[in-house]
Design a protein around this motif. Structure first.
Motif: not given
Ligand code: GDP
Ligand code: MG
Length: 147
Positions: A113, A96, A121, A102, A20
């Protein structure tokens, strides 16, 4: 011990991984690529792009109802992203694992991470076979993959 049959049954998979804008900005491209390479996965496509906000919304379409969606898409389109396709046995799930969970504060030491991030992240990885397929199709033309 894996039986010979199981070894042959193991499927080569492809997954979509993106560094990112915050990861690129912090100079973590080679560190991240190196972790996937050292594990034994194979890089089959790579490019650097600044996604438009519209493209970011497509990439994260499954999160469009979430309160952070707009901020997330702003941040994802705020600078260069390194988009990649990695190939290997079990690469979707294990990718993953390499990334961590996350929230970087909850990611174990030893993960990308966990070791390298505190708040933002820095990396995206497909969360399953369906999203891997959709994301690879969104980001790459078939002829861009060297398999
Ligand atoms: P990932 O697959 O671990 O990247 O997580 P997700 O697919 O659930 O979410 C995509 C991205 O959204 C994450 O990598 C974070 O950058 C962001 N994100 C996820 N959950 C949250 C949250 O609760 N708050 C905020 N501000 N960002 C979030
Ligand atoms: Mg996700």
């Amino acid at each position: 011990m894996l039986q010979e049959q199981e070894v042959h049954a193991a499927e080569m998979e492809l997954t979509f991984i993106a560094i990112k804008p915050d990861g690129v900005q912090r100079g973590l491209i080679s560190e991240i690529i190196s972790r996937f390479e050292r594990k034994g996965f194979k890089l089959v496509a790579i490019k650097i792009v600044v996604p438009s906000k519209d493209f970011a919304q497509k990439h994260y379409h499954d999160l469009k109802e979430r309160p952070f969606f707009n901020r997330l898409c702003d941040s994802f389109s705020s600078g260069p992203v390194v988009a990649m396709v990695w190939e290997g046995e079990g690469v979707i799930k294990y990718g993953r694992k390499l990334i961590g969970v996350t929230d970087p504060q909850k990611s174990e030491p030893g993960t990308i991470r966990g070791d390298l991030a505190v708040r933002r992240n820095i990396i995206h990885g497909s969360d399953g076979p369906d999203s891997a397929k959709d994301e690879i199709n969104l980001w790459f033309q078939p002829e861009e993959l060297v398999t």
